[in-house]
Design an enzyme around this catalytic site. Structure first.
Site, PDB file in Angstrom:
ATOM      1  N   LYS A 123      25.828 -50.903 -44.570  1.00 16.32           N
ATOM      2  CA  LYS A 123      26.861 -51.950 -44.473  1.00 16.32           C
ATOM      3  C   LYS A 123      26.324 -53.225 -43.815  1.00 16.32           C
ATOM      4  CE  LYS A 123      30.846 -48.854 -44.295  1.00 16.32           C
ATOM      5  NZ  LYS A 123      32.064 -48.467 -43.587  1.00 16.32           N
ATOM      6  N   ASP A 130      37.335 -52.535 -44.357  1.00 15.55           N
ATOM      7  CA  ASP A 130      37.586 -51.572 -43.273  1.00 15.55           C
ATOM      8  C   ASP A 130      38.548 -52.170 -42.243  1.00 15.55           C
ATOM      9  OD1 ASP A 130      36.002 -49.486 -44.192  1.00 15.55           O
ATOM     10  OD2 ASP A 130      34.217 -50.150 -43.111  1.00 15.55           O
TER      11      ASP A 130
HETATM   12  P1  NAP Z   1      27.208 -46.572 -37.140  1.00 17.92           P
HETATM   13  O1  NAP Z   1      27.231 -48.025 -37.444  1.00 17.92           O
HETATM   14  O2  NAP Z   1      25.970 -45.792 -37.349  1.00 17.92           O
HETATM   15  O3  NAP Z   1      27.660 -46.425 -35.589  1.00 17.92           O
HETATM   16  C1  NAP Z   1      27.761 -45.163 -34.994  1.00 17.92           C
HETATM   17  C2  NAP Z   1      28.138 -45.303 -33.525  1.00 17.92           C
HETATM   18  O4  NAP Z   1      28.261 -43.992 -32.999  1.00 17.92           O
HETATM   19  C3  NAP Z   1      27.103 -46.040 -32.687  1.00 17.92           C
HETATM   20  O5  NAP Z   1      27.773 -46.758 -31.695  1.00 17.92           O
HETATM   21  C4  NAP Z   1      26.301 -44.901 -32.081  1.00 17.92           C
HETATM   22  O6  NAP Z   1      25.779 -45.188 -30.806  1.00 17.92           O
HETATM   23  C5  NAP Z   1      27.351 -43.820 -31.911  1.00 17.92           C
HETATM   24  N1  NAP Z   1      26.758 -42.498 -32.001  1.00 17.92           N
HETATM   25  C6  NAP Z   1      26.042 -41.987 -33.028  1.00 17.92           C
HETATM   26  N2  NAP Z   1      25.661 -40.738 -32.770  1.00 17.92           N
HETATM   27  C7  NAP Z   1      26.127 -40.452 -31.521  1.00 17.92           C
HETATM   28  C8  NAP Z   1      26.029 -39.322 -30.677  1.00 17.92           C
HETATM   29  N3  NAP Z   1      25.375 -38.205 -31.056  1.00 17.92           N
HETATM   30  N4  NAP Z   1      26.622 -39.380 -29.467  1.00 17.92           N
HETATM   31  C9  NAP Z   1      27.295 -40.497 -29.073  1.00 17.92           C
HETATM   32  N5  NAP Z   1      27.395 -41.604 -29.817  1.00 17.92           N
HETATM   33  C10 NAP Z   1      26.829 -41.570 -31.041  1.00 17.92           C
HETATM   34  O7  NAP Z   1      28.345 -45.816 -37.952  1.00 17.92           O
HETATM   35  P2  NAP Z   1      29.741 -46.409 -38.461  1.00 17.92           P
HETATM   36  O8  NAP Z   1      29.580 -47.006 -39.792  1.00 17.92           O
HETATM   37  O9  NAP Z   1      30.317 -47.234 -37.377  1.00 17.92           O
HETATM   38  O10 NAP Z   1      30.584 -45.064 -38.678  1.00 17.92           O
HETATM   39  C11 NAP Z   1      31.002 -44.278 -37.547  1.00 17.92           C
HETATM   40  C12 NAP Z   1      31.902 -43.141 -38.048  1.00 17.92           C
HETATM   41  O11 NAP Z   1      33.097 -43.690 -38.587  1.00 17.92           O
HETATM   42  C13 NAP Z   1      31.255 -42.322 -39.177  1.00 17.92           C
HETATM   43  O12 NAP Z   1      31.562 -40.970 -38.958  1.00 17.92           O
HETATM   44  C14 NAP Z   1      31.940 -42.825 -40.420  1.00 17.92           C
HETATM   45  O13 NAP Z   1      32.028 -41.852 -41.437  1.00 17.92           O
HETATM   46  C15 NAP Z   1      33.323 -43.157 -39.879  1.00 17.92           C
HETATM   47  N6  NAP Z   1      33.977 -44.180 -40.707  1.00 17.92           N
HETATM   48  C16 NAP Z   1      35.155 -43.846 -41.279  1.00 17.92           C
HETATM   49  C17 NAP Z   1      35.806 -44.769 -42.053  1.00 17.92           C
HETATM   50  C18 NAP Z   1      37.110 -44.396 -42.692  1.00 17.92           C
HETATM   51  O14 NAP Z   1      37.509 -45.069 -43.645  1.00 17.92           O
HETATM   52  N7  NAP Z   1      37.787 -43.395 -42.195  1.00 17.92           N
HETATM   53  C19 NAP Z   1      35.265 -46.056 -42.263  1.00 17.92           C
HETATM   54  C20 NAP Z   1      34.060 -46.363 -41.650  1.00 17.92           C
HETATM   55  C21 NAP Z   1      33.410 -45.397 -40.870  1.00 17.92           C
HETATM   56  P3  NAP Z   1      24.457 -46.096 -30.582  1.00 17.92           P
HETATM   57  O15 NAP Z   1      24.952 -47.518 -30.668  1.00 17.92           O
HETATM   58  O16 NAP Z   1      24.002 -45.713 -29.266  1.00 17.92           O
HETATM   59  O17 NAP Z   1      23.509 -45.749 -31.696  1.00 17.92           O
END
Ligand code: NAP
Length: 294
Positions: A68, A104
Site C-alpha cells: 500500500k 480504508d
Molecule cells: P502494517 O503497515 O504492516 O503495520 C502493522 C503494524 O503492526 C505496525 O505498527 C507494526 O509495528 C505492528 N506489528 C506487527 N507485528 C507486530 C507484533 N508481532 N507485535 C506488535 N506489533 C506488531 O500493516 P497494516 O496494513 O497496517 O495492517 C495491520 C492489520 O490490519 C493487518 O492484520 C491487516 O490485515 C488489517 N487490516 C484490515 C483491514 C480491514 O479492512 N479490515 C484493512 C487494512 C488492514 P512496527 O511499526 O513496530 O513494525
C-alpha cells in the site's frame, strides 16, 4: 452495456483474500461484465504491473499488504486521503494516468458507524499499531471529529511518532489542530485515567491473524470501562482473540469484516461510477468467510 474487463487485487500474499468473492458478486448484481482476480506480486514488479494495467486499459486495482505504501510512487495523482495517509489501496485507470485512493479511511468510519451508531461513549481512542491501517483509522477519526485525544501504542516508537506527525499534518491541512496525542511502546504503559476515558480501542496490528492467530495485542481489558468499544481490524468467522477477550469482560467488540466490506464498496464505486450493491456484497463476504472457515 459495459465491455468485459478485469480488476486485480495486488499484494503478497493474496490467496486468503475474501475480496474476490464479494467484488465478483457485486459486478454480477450490478450487471457489469467485469471480473475481480487476486494476483500475488513482488514489490520489485509492482510498478511494471501497474503500468501494464494502465496500458491494457483494465478496470482498476486494489492494493493490499505489503504494497500500500510502495504503490504511492507509481501513481500519477492521489486523492486527499491517500496523500495524507501515505498509502494507496485503490487504483483507478483514468485518462490522466493512474489515480491512487485510500478507501480504508471511509471504510473504517462506515464500519464504526454501524457498530457504534450513537458515537463514542468516552472521549479518548487507543490505537494499537502504527502502520497503514492505523494511519487510515486514526486519520478518519481526526478528520471527522470523532475524538480529540488519541493514544498510539506501537512497539517501534519512531513509527508511532511518524503516525502522530502525519495526523498533525492532516489536521493542519484541514485548518484544525486540537487533538491531543500520546505515544506508548506497550499497552501496559496506558494509565488508569486514560483507560477510564477511552471510548474506542482499535487493533491495527496483525496480532490475531494468520501465523499470529492465537495472539492478542492486549494482555487484558482491565481498567477500560464497559462503554469502551473494541474494534479489531483483523477478521475471521470465529471471533478473534481480542474480540473474545473484550466480550468476556462485558465490552462490545467487532472484527474487521465490516471495514473490509465498506472499503471494498467504495472501491467498487470508484471503478464503476455506480452505487455498490452493499447487501449483496455483505452476504457474499459472509458466505465466503464461512466457507473458508474464517
Ligand atoms: P502494517 O503497515 O504492516 O503495520 C502493522 C503494524 O503492526 C505496525 O505498527 C507494526 O509495528 C505492528 N506489528 C506487527 N507485528 C507486530 C507484533 N508481532 N507485535 C506488535 N506489533 C506488531 O500493516 P497494516 O496494513 O497496517 O495492517 C495491520 C492489520 O490490519 C493487518 O492484520 C491487516 O490485515 C488489517 N487490516 C484490515 C483491514 C480491514 O479492512 N479490515 C484493512 C487494512 C488492514 P512496527 O511499526 O513496530 O513494525
Amino acid at each position: 452495456m459495459a465491455a468485459p474487463n478485469l480488476v486485480f487485487l495486488l499484494g503478497d500474499p493474496v490467496g486468503h483474500s475474501l475480496s474476490p468473492a464479494f467484488q465478483n458478486a457485486a459486478f454480477q448484481a450490478a450487471g457489469i461484465p467485469w471480473s475481480y482476480r487476486a494476483q500475488r506480486v513482488d514489490g520489485e514488479r509492482l510498478d511494471d504491473v501497474l503500468d501494464a494495467l494502465a496500458l491494457l486499459g483494465l478496470g482498476g486495482a486494489n492494493i493490499t499488504v505489503p504494497h500500500k505504501e510502495g504503490a504511492l510512487g507509481s501513481m500519477d495523482s492521489l486523492d486527499r486521503e491517500a496523500s495524507i495517509v501515505g498509502a494507496v489501496n485503490t487504483v483507478c485507470i483514468t485518462k490522466d494516468g493512474l489515480r491512487g485512493s485510500n478507501t480504508d479511511v471511509d471504510g473504517f468510519l462506515a464500519a464504526l458507524g454501524e457498530e457504534v451508531p450513537g458515537g463514542l461513549k468516552r472521549p479518548a481512542v487507543v490505537i494499537l499499531g502504527a502502520g497503514g491501517a492505523a494511519r487510515a483509522a486514526a486519520w478518519a477519526l481526526v478528520r471527522d471529529g470523532w475524538t480529540e485525544h488519541i493514544a498510539v501504542v506501537n512497539r517501534t516508537l519512531e513509527k508511532g511518532q511518524v503516525l502522530i506527525n502525519t495526523l498533525r499534518e492532516g489536521e493542519a491541512r484541514k485548518g484544525g489542530g486540537r487533538t491531543r496525542f500520546d505515544l506508548f511502546r506497550e499497552s501496559s504503559e496506558l494509565t488508569a485515567d486514560l483507560k477510564a476515558g477511552t471510548g474506542l480501542v482499535v487493533n491495527a496490528t496483525p496480532l490475531g491473524q494468520g501465523a499470529l492467530a492465537d495472539q492478542t495485542p492486549l494482555e487484558g481489558v482491565e481498567g477500560f470501562p464497559e462503554e469502551t468499544f473494541v474494534f479489531d481490524l483483523v477478521y475471521g468467522v470465529r471471533p478473534t482473540p481480542l474480540v473474545r477477550l473484550a466480550r468476556a469482560a462485558g465490552l462490545s467488540a467487532a472484527d474487521g469484516k465490516k471495514m473490509l466490506l465498506h472499503q471494498g464498496a467504495r472501491s467498487f464505486e470508484l471503478w464503476t461510477g455506480q452505487s455498490a450493491p452493499l447487501e449483496v456484497m455483505r452476504d457474499a463476504l459472509e458466505s465466503a468467510a464461512r466457507s473458508q472457515g474464517r
